[in-house]
Design an enzyme around this catalytic site. Structure first.
Site, mmCIF file in Angstrom:
data_model
loop_
_atom_site.group_PDB
_atom_site.id
_atom_site.type_symbol
_atom_site.label_atom_id
_atom_site.label_comp_id
_atom_site.label_asym_id
_atom_site.label_seq_id
_atom_site.Cartn_x
_atom_site.Cartn_y
_atom_site.Cartn_z
ATOM 1 N N HIS A 178 0.829 -1.228 0.000
ATOM 2 C CA HIS A 178 0.000 0.000 0.000
ATOM 3 C C HIS A 178 0.854 1.265 0.000
ATOM 4 O O HIS A 178 0.361 2.329 -0.370
ATOM 5 C CB HIS A 178 -1.020 -0.016 1.146
ATOM 6 N N LYS A 182 0.441 5.546 -1.887
ATOM 7 C CA LYS A 182 0.449 6.842 -1.198
ATOM 8 C C LYS A 182 0.772 7.932 -2.211
ATOM 9 O O LYS A 182 1.664 7.756 -3.048
ATOM 10 C CB LYS A 182 1.485 6.843 -0.068
ATOM 11 N N GLU A 216 6.838 4.934 13.372
ATOM 12 C CA GLU A 216 5.434 4.931 13.809
ATOM 13 C C GLU A 216 5.378 5.082 15.317
ATOM 14 O O GLU A 216 6.286 4.605 16.016
ATOM 15 C CB GLU A 216 4.780 3.599 13.463
ATOM 16 N N ASP A 235 7.655 -7.221 8.090
ATOM 17 C CA ASP A 235 6.445 -6.409 8.039
ATOM 18 C C ASP A 235 6.660 -5.107 7.248
ATOM 19 O O ASP A 235 5.746 -4.629 6.579
ATOM 20 C CB ASP A 235 6.020 -6.068 9.484
ATOM 21 N N HIS A 240 7.744 -2.359 2.128
ATOM 22 C CA HIS A 240 7.595 -0.904 2.009
ATOM 23 C C HIS A 240 8.937 -0.186 1.826
ATOM 24 O O HIS A 240 9.094 0.635 0.925
ATOM 25 C CB HIS A 240 6.897 -0.324 3.234
ATOM 26 N N LYS A 340 8.499 0.747 15.546
ATOM 27 C CA LYS A 340 7.245 1.052 16.246
ATOM 28 C C LYS A 340 7.608 1.747 17.549
ATOM 29 O O LYS A 340 8.726 1.615 18.046
ATOM 30 C CB LYS A 340 6.500 -0.249 16.546
HETATM 31 C C1 BG6 Z 1 1.501 -2.176 7.302
HETATM 32 C C2 BG6 Z 1 2.195 -2.856 8.433
HETATM 33 O O1 BG6 Z 1 1.847 -2.779 6.085
HETATM 34 O O2 BG6 Z 1 1.885 -0.804 7.269
HETATM 35 C C3 BG6 Z 1 1.871 -2.178 9.757
HETATM 36 O O3 BG6 Z 1 1.771 -4.213 8.491
HETATM 37 C C4 BG6 Z 1 2.167 -0.700 9.672
HETATM 38 O O4 BG6 Z 1 2.602 -2.769 10.827
HETATM 39 C C5 BG6 Z 1 1.513 -0.087 8.439
HETATM 40 O O5 BG6 Z 1 1.676 -0.083 10.848
HETATM 41 C C6 BG6 Z 1 1.938 1.359 8.247
HETATM 42 O O6 BG6 Z 1 1.156 1.925 7.232
HETATM 43 P P1 BG6 Z 1 0.769 3.465 7.207
HETATM 44 O O7 BG6 Z 1 0.005 3.612 5.949
HETATM 45 O O8 BG6 Z 1 -0.004 3.722 8.443
HETATM 46 O O9 BG6 Z 1 2.072 4.203 7.200
#
Ligand code: BG6
Length: 491
Positions: A178, A182, A216, A235, A240, A340
């Site tokens: 995802h 963005k 995060e 993860d 990402h 995190k």
């Molecule tokens: C997800 C992870 O793919 O992305 C999560 O599994 C993470 O652990 C999240 O919190 C972060 O996405 P975003 O869009 O909130 O930055």
């Protein structure tokens, strides 16, 4: 402003319809596309999950989720009701042997684009695809969407890809990362390939290093069970962060065709220098949060969130130094970090340019700061190029850095669509540019796996860092050993 391009009428089937991803992300994303007139009325969203629910009972859940996750001002009651009427529900265990897809099949229109979204555990991808094929539901116009993580190592990723590949051709398979949806991440392509100035500077002659930070404040929340089998490397980094690295490091593609873009990203992944076991200790850092405080609120340790008596070896923080072995990037390290329970939520890419060979200006002009391009992915999406300018006023010539600053929210004055909105519509449109191809996922695992193996083979546990800090001090040492520092605005 360009017009919104509508998509064809479609049937979207979401497996895992009662799960967190569907309720928190997919339904709100579809609602916004519907509200903005991109999802044609007549399209259907069919939720499928094991619970026995009527259409209306599922619509009630959907309504609850939308009331929670859509900004109240955007939730127009009449539009919401029209949207809910597009939703149907089928109770079934899609991965089970001998499951009947009769009720689902009756709802599907044979001539429409059909999107099967698997918002389930990856172990179910193979069985669900097999069952869909056996029930004759996979038409030439069908697509399958797979959520990350695809596997937990190279072998399991290959196995899942093989199983899915027996039913869906690669061109019908949409592997979601995802981050690629963005707005600011898509903007990286515009920045690099719709402007002349940056591309000319995009080389090791001019760039000193690149930093990618995805921090995060959240912990593992309700996902401790999944997270403890995954950790930050699987993860976040495998997908990402490596995808962001690819968009920064890739060569210009010959066109924006999905495969041409993905060919270039693949080359970057294949050019990553493996981190051999003897370099693991100096070029990678893994950490795990202990109790601490974020914005004045105390928060517990990872172990407490996990409810475990034994120490866990799962990392909630990773920092590492990557190298892309191409002529363009020779001797330009890419420092990546993600964690995190950091002090602030911030995702950004810093392209640090080299210092001047010498200065014309006397020491009294102040210290020089080499130019820097900061691409802010979230929050406060935007881009800033730091340049040295003369301080105004009398008193001698003094220099300080000033930002050429674009804040996207104020520049465009519109709501930024969530990543899933764009990606879901791309699956209907049949545009796979922002999705990961099989060979990319596997190349990413090929690079990541030896690091995971080295960590698993070590008796050391991840280094503890206090929640609300920027990770273990070893992560500072990792970059400072090279005479560099993390961008202090992020950390
Ligand atoms: C997800 C992870 O793919 O992305 C999560 O599994 C993470 O652990 C999240 O919190 C972060 O996405 P975003 O869009 O909130 O930055």
């Amino acid at each position: 402003m360009a017009k919104i391009i509508p998509v064809p009428v479609f049937d979207g089937v979401v497996f895992g319809a009662t799960g967190d991803l569907t309720l928190r992300k997919l339904l709100p994303a579809l609602y916004y596309r519907f509200r903005d007139g991109q999802m044609p009325e007549g399209s259907r969203i069919i939720g499928a999950a094991r619970s026995a629910l009527t259409d209306d009972a599922y619509r009630d859940r959907a309504r609850g989720a939308l009331e929670e996750h859509v900004v109240p001002a955007d939730l127009d009651p009449a539009t919401l009701e029209r949207f809910l009427r597009c939703i149907r529900y089928v109770g079934l265990d899609a991965a089970a042997e001998n499951v009947s897809f009769g009720a689902l099949s009756d709802l599907l229109d044979p001539d429409r684009v059909r999107v099967f979204y698997l918002a389930t555990a990856p172990a179910l991808y193979g069985p669900i695809c097999r069952n869909l094929a056996a029930a004759g539901l996979v038409t030439p116009q069908s697509r399958v969407v797979l959520e990350k993580p695809i596997g937990r190592d190279l072998a399991s990723a290959r196995q899942i890809n093989d199983q899915v590949g027996k039913v869906f051709a690669e061109a019908q398979t949409y592997r979601i990362d995802h981050f690629l949806g963005k707005e600011t991440v898509q903007n990286l392509l515009a920045l690099r390939f719709a402007n002349t100035i940056f591309e000319r500077l995009w080389t090791s002659d001019v760039i000193d290093h690149v930093q990618i930070t995805v921090a995060e404040t959240v912990g593992v929340e309700g996902r401790a069970g999944y997270y403890d089998t995954s950790g930050a490397m699987r993860d976040m980094v495998q997908n990402h962060l490596l995808q962001l690295l690819c968009l920064i490091a890739m060569e210009p593609p010959v066109s924006l065709n999905a495969d041409r873009v993905r060919d270039e990203k693949l080359k970057v992944l294949r050019a990553l220098r493996p981190i051999e076991p003897y370099r693991i200790g100096t070029e990678t850092v893994r950490g795990q949060y202990s109790a601490g405080a974020i914005s004045g609120q105390s928060v517990g340790a990872y172990r407490t969130d996990l409810g475990a008596d034994e120490p866990s070896a799962t990392e909630t923080f990773v920092a590492l130094k990557a190298e892309v072995r191409t002529w363009r990037w020779a001797n330009v390290p890419f420092y990546l970090r993600t964690g995190k329970r950091m002090p602030r939520k911030v995702s950004e890419i810093v392209v640090q340019f080299k210092d001047q060979p010498f200065s014309l200006f006397p020491p009294s002009a102040g210290p020089r700061q080499p130019n820097r391009l900061v691409i802010r992915l979230q929050p406060e999406e935007g881009m800033r190029l730091d340049v040295m300018t003369k301080d105004p006023g009398p008193g001698g010539l003094r220099l300080s850095p000033t930002g050429l600053d674009i804040r996207f929210d104020t520049a465009f004055g519109i709501r930024f669509p969530d990543a899933y909105e764009r990606l879901l519509m791309d699956t209907v449109r049949g545009d796979a540019t922002l999705f990961m191809r099989r060979d990319e996922v596997e190349a990413a695992w090929t690079w990541v796996e030896p690091i995971l193996d080295a960590w698993a083979g070590s008796t050391d546990l991840p280094r503890l860092y206090a929640a609300g800090s920027w990770g273990p001090t070893a992560s500072i040492a990792l970059i400072e050993r090279d005479g560099r520092t993390w961008n202090e605005e992020a950390g």
